[in-house]
Design an enzyme around this catalytic site. Sequence first.
Site, PDB file in Angstrom:
ATOM      1  N   GLN A   9      -6.087   0.199 -11.942  1.00 46.47           N
ATOM      2  CA  GLN A   9      -7.517   0.473 -11.879  1.00 46.47           C
ATOM      3  C   GLN A   9      -7.794   1.598 -10.883  1.00 46.47           C
ATOM      4  O   GLN A   9      -6.929   1.996 -10.106  1.00 46.47           O
ATOM      5  CB  GLN A   9      -8.289  -0.800 -11.505  1.00 46.47           C
ATOM      6  CG  GLN A   9      -8.043  -1.943 -12.495  1.00 46.47           C
ATOM      7  CD  GLN A   9      -8.966  -3.121 -12.293  1.00 46.47           C
ATOM      8  OE1 GLN A   9     -10.115  -2.957 -11.914  1.00 46.47           O
ATOM      9  NE2 GLN A   9      -8.464  -4.321 -12.568  1.00 46.47           N
ATOM     10  N   LYS A  67     -12.459   1.101  -3.064  1.00 47.62           N
ATOM     11  CA  LYS A  67     -12.529   0.437  -4.360  1.00 47.62           C
ATOM     12  C   LYS A  67     -14.005   0.331  -4.744  1.00 47.62           C
ATOM     13  O   LYS A  67     -14.783  -0.337  -4.059  1.00 47.62           O
ATOM     14  CB  LYS A  67     -11.878  -0.946  -4.318  1.00 47.62           C
ATOM     15  CG  LYS A  67     -10.372  -0.875  -4.162  1.00 47.62           C
ATOM     16  CD  LYS A  67      -9.690  -2.210  -4.384  1.00 47.62           C
ATOM     17  CE  LYS A  67      -8.177  -2.073  -4.294  1.00 47.62           C
ATOM     18  NZ  LYS A  67      -7.460  -3.338  -4.521  1.00 47.62           N
ATOM     19  N   ALA A 104     -11.305   0.131   3.056  1.00 45.97           N
ATOM     20  CA  ALA A 104     -10.304  -0.529   3.894  1.00 45.97           C
ATOM     21  C   ALA A 104      -9.511   0.528   4.641  1.00 45.97           C
ATOM     22  O   ALA A 104      -9.068   1.524   4.046  1.00 45.97           O
ATOM     23  CB  ALA A 104      -9.372  -1.384   3.042  1.00 45.97           C
ATOM     24  N   VAL A 105      -9.336   0.318   5.927  1.00 42.45           N
ATOM     25  CA  VAL A 105      -8.606   1.294   6.739  1.00 42.45           C
ATOM     26  C   VAL A 105      -7.163   1.374   6.242  1.00 42.45           C
ATOM     27  O   VAL A 105      -6.543   0.364   5.899  1.00 42.45           O
ATOM     28  CB  VAL A 105      -8.663   0.911   8.229  1.00 42.45           C
ATOM     29  CG1 VAL A 105      -7.968  -0.420   8.492  1.00 42.45           C
ATOM     30  CG2 VAL A 105      -8.051   2.000   9.095  1.00 42.45           C
ATOM     31  N   ASP A 162      -3.180 -13.003  -8.672  1.00 44.14           N
ATOM     32  CA  ASP A 162      -2.488 -11.737  -8.899  1.00 44.14           C
ATOM     33  C   ASP A 162      -1.581 -11.352  -7.733  1.00 44.14           C
ATOM     34  O   ASP A 162      -1.463 -10.186  -7.391  1.00 44.14           O
ATOM     35  CB  ASP A 162      -3.514 -10.633  -9.150  1.00 44.14           C
ATOM     36  CG  ASP A 162      -2.886  -9.346  -9.656  1.00 44.14           C
ATOM     37  OD1 ASP A 162      -1.946  -9.436 -10.463  1.00 44.14           O
ATOM     38  OD2 ASP A 162      -3.307  -8.262  -9.244  1.00 44.14           O
TER      39      ASP A 162
END
Length: 588
Positions: free
Chosen positions: A260, A276, A380-381, A449
């Site tokens: 994705q 994201k 996110a870092v 997942d």
Amino acid sequence: MRRTRTMRLLMRRCSRTVFLSLALTSLALHLLLVALSPLVYQSSCQLPSLGQIHRHTLGARALTNDSSTGSDSPGDRAKTPLDIRKEDSAKMDIIGPQRIAKLNATRTKIDIEEGQGYKNSSTKGARPSDSLKTGRRKGQSGSLVKKPNGSAVSKLEALFNHPLYNIPTPPIPEDDWLMKVKPKPTSERSTQMWVSDREIDYDPAYWNSTSESHPPWLRFHLGISRWQLYPHRDVNMEPLTQQLSKHRIVSAVQRPGGTQLKLVISFPNYGQAMVKPMKQERDEESNTNLYYFSDFERHNAEIAAFHLDRVLGYRRIPPAVGRLVDVVKEIKDITTDQKLAKTFFTSPVGNVCFYGQCSYYCSTEHAVCGRPQKLEASLAVMLPDSSLASRHSWRSPWRRSYSRSKVAVWEKDPHYCNTVKKTPPYDKGTRLVDLIDMTILDFLMSNMDRHHYETFEKFGNNTFLLHLDNGRGFGRHSKDEPSILAPLEQCCKIRHSTLLRLRLLSQPQYRLSDVMRESLSHDPLFSVAPLLSEPHLSALDRRLATVLQTVRDCQERQRSHRGGGADEVIYDDVSDYKTSVTPVTPAG
């Protein structure tokens, strides 16, 4: 001639009359303005009420992204209640418990005085600012706990003040730090003086060995140790999350690989973040006919996973925050990724969309769209580059088959763990209980997942597991997936410290759903809508009870099979601190 003179005389008299009337009218208007001016000044100098500031300021921030046009410095603009609330969170490491209680009591009083009942912001017609009030107001009677001196403190702060989250540890050895700052060279010009080829976009960086000169992302990298990504009371967390949510974006490219769309963005201080984008609404559950490997990744799941990992006391997920990104100014106009740039288009309703290139969901049918340009996303870092701190990828022993017709070995063999226990690196050390910690995290957020996990190669097998890629969590709240708990159920092994914290979170005064609601209320996207809906928060409590029941079942089986061997279920990692930790029994 006489007639002409008469006409000129009449015209002069008329002109004088007109000019005189205009002068009198102007004078009258000026006198009227002078008479009304005190009333105008009095009304304009009246300050808006706290409730008006709270609603209108946060409402404006929900619709505009000030990071693209405003200053990067928080001090260059007025602070909103959301900023103050997040600053209070950072100050908890510095100020004493009495000051914390006073701040929380003041905030609670302000919330009550605003006089708004709980209202889910996802309902039609709700204002963005309404959701900021609801996080503390829903079930408000259970959101605060009282200290022995009678003062009130939030459940989240009470949890983080508990001895289980403050177990004293010895100093970290030099070799247990992931990265080190190189010694200063003998030359006048430091090798840590970075000069960018694009000085317009990036800030000049003059970094030396002192931590005060380091940007937040570098402090985060230098703070990674053998057993955690960041300490419990990390004073760097506030500036780091501020950078992710507010700093100007100077570069955006697509992250290669994966099924994705993911982006990597850069900041002026050379920091980077994994992005994201929002794929679907928060309240939208996963389609029951979809396989786990076909589900969408969720931006709010990445953010909620970071908060849950921190609440559980793991600290193994990189910090992640929400942000409203301008699709045009902060992605399309600055990207150097030609493949990504070719996928932008405008939808029939005028929203700016793009879809990138990836294995599964990168097409016009699965495009990511702004509203019309603002797009919710998780940031996110980034972890240190692999050239500086390489990571090892491990295939999970309980990996699913990722097939529509086959099942994995562990799904057919209830004694599968006996084989795993004999296989390195699970045959010694903490690797097995580390994996079970990750299993509990995945079950609580219903993440199926987890096919791989990673560790830092520098630390070998004796280190913590990185809990990365959590976007497929929190997809369904109405159904639990018991197969995720297979490692715990089959191996019947759990850390003592993990079990004590889980029991603590089952208590009413530290209820998991309550502390998660409060923790998520500090995220910037909470001003738009709560990161997790109430059904998802309730599911956390329900699943926590299932985990504790599984441990009790394991202990009972051990007693019946081996005669009083229930203690074999517990991996005792807090034996040296039993005198400082008060055991807690499950609620009810």
